[in-house]
Design a protein around this motif. Structure first.
Motif, PDB file in Angstrom:
ATOM      1  N   ILE B  76       0.857  -1.380  -0.020  1.00  0.00           N
ATOM      2  CA  ILE B  76       0.012  -0.046   0.022  1.00  0.00           C
ATOM      3  C   ILE B  76       0.766   1.440  -0.034  1.00  0.00           C
ATOM      4  O   ILE B  76       0.740   2.163  -0.886  1.00  0.00           O
ATOM      5  N   SER B  79       2.390   1.780  -3.486  1.00  0.00           N
ATOM      6  CA  SER B  79       1.204   2.411  -4.360  1.00  0.00           C
ATOM      7  C   SER B  79       1.255   3.731  -4.245  1.00  0.00           C
ATOM      8  O   SER B  79       1.135   4.488  -5.167  1.00  0.00           O
ATOM      9  N   PHE B  80       1.080   4.293  -2.927  1.00  0.00           N
ATOM     10  CA  PHE B  80       0.733   5.825  -2.776  1.00  0.00           C
ATOM     11  C   PHE B  80       1.903   6.498  -3.248  1.00  0.00           C
ATOM     12  O   PHE B  80       1.898   7.565  -3.272  1.00  0.00           O
ATOM     13  N   LYS B  81       3.022   5.806  -2.717  1.00  0.00           N
ATOM     14  CA  LYS B  81       4.420   6.792  -3.134  1.00  0.00           C
ATOM     15  C   LYS B  81       4.557   6.873  -4.650  1.00  0.00           C
ATOM     16  O   LYS B  81       4.780   7.828  -5.082  1.00  0.00           O
ATOM     17  N   PHE B  83       1.947   6.860  -6.595  1.00  0.00           N
ATOM     18  CA  PHE B  83       0.912   7.633  -7.050  1.00  0.00           C
ATOM     19  C   PHE B  83       1.276   9.019  -6.926  1.00  0.00           C
ATOM     20  O   PHE B  83       1.275   9.945  -7.883  1.00  0.00           O
ATOM     21  N   LEU B  84       2.215   9.411  -5.881  1.00  0.00           N
ATOM     22  CA  LEU B  84       2.571  10.742  -5.811  1.00  0.00           C
ATOM     23  C   LEU B  84       3.629  11.202  -6.693  1.00  0.00           C
ATOM     24  O   LEU B  84       3.629  12.242  -6.964  1.00  0.00           O
ATOM     25  N   ARG B  98      -0.166  -0.888  -8.009  1.00  0.00           N
ATOM     26  CA  ARG B  98      -0.092   0.390  -8.241  1.00  0.00           C
ATOM     27  C   ARG B  98      -0.769   0.823  -9.627  1.00  0.00           C
ATOM     28  O   ARG B  98      -1.115   1.998  -9.896  1.00  0.00           O
ATOM     29  N   PHE B 101      -3.616   2.922  -8.665  1.00  0.00           N
ATOM     30  CA  PHE B 101      -3.595   4.262  -8.425  1.00  0.00           C
ATOM     31  C   PHE B 101      -2.774   5.251  -9.596  1.00  0.00           C
ATOM     32  O   PHE B 101      -2.992   6.518  -9.360  1.00  0.00           O
ATOM     33  N   SER B 102      -2.090   4.702 -10.432  1.00  0.00           N
ATOM     34  CA  SER B 102      -1.022   5.310 -11.220  1.00  0.00           C
ATOM     35  C   SER B 102      -1.893   6.062 -12.169  1.00  0.00           C
ATOM     36  O   SER B 102      -3.109   5.586 -12.947  1.00  0.00           O
TER      37      SER B 102
END
Lengths: 293, 304
Positions: B76, B79-81, B83-84, B98, B101-102
């Motif tokens: 998780i 994935s968020f890293k 995304f950022l 990922r 979210f990407s």
């Protein structure tokens, strides 16, 4: 010269007033001095939002009318070039598609029947006026709407992994789909029935299930039959494409003859037979549903 | 012991129509149909690893990265890293979640955006095509012969499977453009059928009243016909949009854009992580659209 500027100024002012009137209409004063407020408009805003969305949609999907017109008029490579390939149809091919066609009907009949049978208890749990247990109600409704989200063909392709290629996977996918739509229509119907008899029977000490069977079921049975017939009617059309993922029925042959240029003259034959079956079953189902009232 | 029944009650009992024969016929025909339908199923072909497959699908559906080395928490975070800032975390290429979210091209959000946009413009296109067709095929406007011709062509359009339209319109242009046209033409079937019902229900009294007030044809259309039809038309179009979003998710299977190609490709290659990611993209979107469509439609039919 000043007159000209004045005229332009007045024109702009009037147009702005009209535009303002479309979006934020002011009060209207009637002859006798009363003030009336027109209803708040939402139409113009919706139109503007729609135009923006369509702009982005056209950008995302490469949609453009000029390309469409140009390709439609291109008889050599455009969609109309297919006419030359599909006609004249090879009618001698028809005995070969009777079997897959019957399989399509069998799949959708069995799937609709099983789905409709399972839908009855599910609708019992998902109708808010009968099931007072909040957790059970919400969870059963959530599961039903989750089942409804995915198209039938995705279920079919997942079921081919489990049950292997063939009609079994297609039938189970149709069952699941019918189950989810019939139970939704059914619980919406149950929520509108008169519960007086149901409560009266419950007050004599009968269980909820028994009083449902005696009091509510007779009220919903005609619509239940009608919903099942309706789902059979639409399932025929879905069953016709399940063969694309190898889940049985006529779709496999259709996919095959559309992909294979040498067999292209059979496409029209298959489509014609699908049309006949769909029209026959739809009129039969209409007739029976009309009898149910 | 014999129960005593008053003659009136007995009379009523006798007056109840006898339906036993009818019921027997119905049950027998359904039974025969069922028996015949079961003959289509060949259970011998069931995959031996069926249960394993079910287990895998569920496992990956709950957590798409089940196969990887990372724990759920690490995945998780990754994935968020990603995304950022996608460029600074190239080492997480193998993290399947990922894709969810990407925002890059051909990842789930992009594909779902494309799918929804196909449905939007396709539905509008279909509704646009349906209006003239519906007016032409309404019995109270053009008479018997033309209306039968019109309804027949609508039936033909409706019975063609959507993939057939997809394959035909790939000849215009491959990708999402073909999807738009396929969605548009295949929705003509249902939309114009519903439009015809609305048009045939028009209350002619209102038109006569407007006539007697001295209205022109344009005014009659504006104040007599459009208000009677608009709510119904909009409601049908929104309902069809809901169906079209689902249809657009599968059109990719014939190469007509949307998430379908990725999904069917992943199913075919047993890549359950990607399947799960695609499903996680489709399900919330369809649920949301269904929820809002139902709300708008009830508002339209019950009037604010």
């Amino acid at each position: 010269m000043t007159n000209f500027f004045k005229a332009v100024y007045n024109l702009i002012k009037r147009t702005l007033a009209v535009i303002k009137d479309i979006f934020v209409p002011g009060k209207i004063i009637i002859k006798d001095g009363k003030e009336v407020y027109p209803p708040k408009p939402i139409g113009p805003y919706v139109v503007i939002i729609l135009i923006i969305v369509v702009y982005f949609a056209a950008k995302a999907t490469d949609f453009s009318i000029p390309v469409l017109v140009r390709r439609m008029l291109d008889f050599k490579f455009g969609p109309f070039s297919l006419v030359k390939r599909y006609f004249p149809p090879d009618w001698s091919f028809w005995p070969e598609i009777i079997d897959p066609l019957l399989e399509t009907i069998q799949m959708s009949f069995l799937g609709s029947f099983l789905g409709a049978v399972f839908a009855l208890p599910a609708a019992f749990f998902a109708s808010s006026n009968i099931n007072k247990n909040k957790i059970l109600l919400t969870s059963s409704r959530l599961i039903l709407s989750l089942f409804r989200t995915l198209p039938i063909i995705i279920y079919a392709s997942l079921f081919t992994l489990i049950f292997g290629l063939g009609a079994v996977a297609g039938t189970i996918a149709i069952t699941l789909f019918t189950f989810s739509i019939v139970s939704k229509m059914l619980y919406e119907k149950i929520e509108t029935v008169d519960l007086g008899a149901f409560e009266a029977i419950q007050s004599t000490g009968a269980s909820k299930g028994k009083s449902f069977i005696t009091a509510v079921l007779p009220q919903i049975l005609p619509s239940y039959y009608s919903m099942s017939l309706y789902s059979f009617e639409i399932n025929i059309r879905y069953a016709a494409i399940l063969g694309y993922v190898g889940a049985g029925g006529i779709g496999f042959d259709l996919d095959n003859v559309m992909k294979n240029i040498r067999l292209n003259d059979r496409v029209v034959v298959i489509l014609f037979f699908i049309l006949i079956v769909v029209v026959l079953i739809e009129s039969l189902s209409r007739f029976l549903r009309g009898r149910l009232g | 012991m014999k129960n005593k029944i008053s003659p009136q009650v007995q009379e009523m009992y006798d007056a109840v129509p006898k339906v036993i024969l009818k019921r027997t016929i119905i049950f027998l025909s359904i039974g025969i149909m069922l028996f015949w339908s079961f003959s289509a199923l060949e259970f011998h072909s069931i995959n031996q690893n069926g249960l394993q497959v079910v287990f895998n699908i569920l496992k990956y559906f709950v957590w798409p990265d089940s196969q990887g080395d990372l724990s759920i928490f690490q995945s998780i975070v990754a994935s968020f890293k990603y995304f950022l800032s996608p460029s600074s975390y190239p080492e997480f290429d193998s993290v399947i979640s990922r894709y969810l979210f990407s925002l890059e091209d051909y990842h789930v959000p992009y594909l779902m955006y494309e799918t929804i946009m196909i449905a939007v413009i396709g539905t509008l296109f279909g509704a646009f095509l349906s209006i003239p067709l519906a007016f032409v095929s309404s019995r109270n406007i053009t008479g018997r012969f033309v209306s039968i011709l019109g309804t027949f062509s609508i039936t033909v359009i409706r019975t063609f499977p959507i993939f057939v339209w997809g394959i035909i319109f790939i000849k215009v242009k491959g990708g999402p453009f073909a999807g738009v046209l396929a969605i548009g033409v295949s929705s003509v079937g249902m939309i114009s059928k519903m439009f015809i019902e609305a048009i045939e229900d028009i209350d002619k009294g209102i038109l006569e009243a407007l006539d007697s007030a001295g209205c022109t044809t344009l005014q009659k259309i504006r104040y007599g016909i459009i208000p009677q039809l608009s709510a119904n038309f909009i409601s049908v179009t929104i309902y069809r949009f809901e169906i079209n979003v689902k249809n657009a998710t599968i059109l990719g299977m014939v190469g007509a854009g949307g998430i379908g190609f990725t999904l069917i490709d992943a199913i075919g290659s047993f890549n359950f992580g990607v399947v799960a990611v695609c499903l996680w993209g489709i399900i919330p979107v369809v649920l949301l659209i269904e929820y809002f469509s139902t709300r708008i439609r009830t508002k339209l039919t019950t009037g604010e």
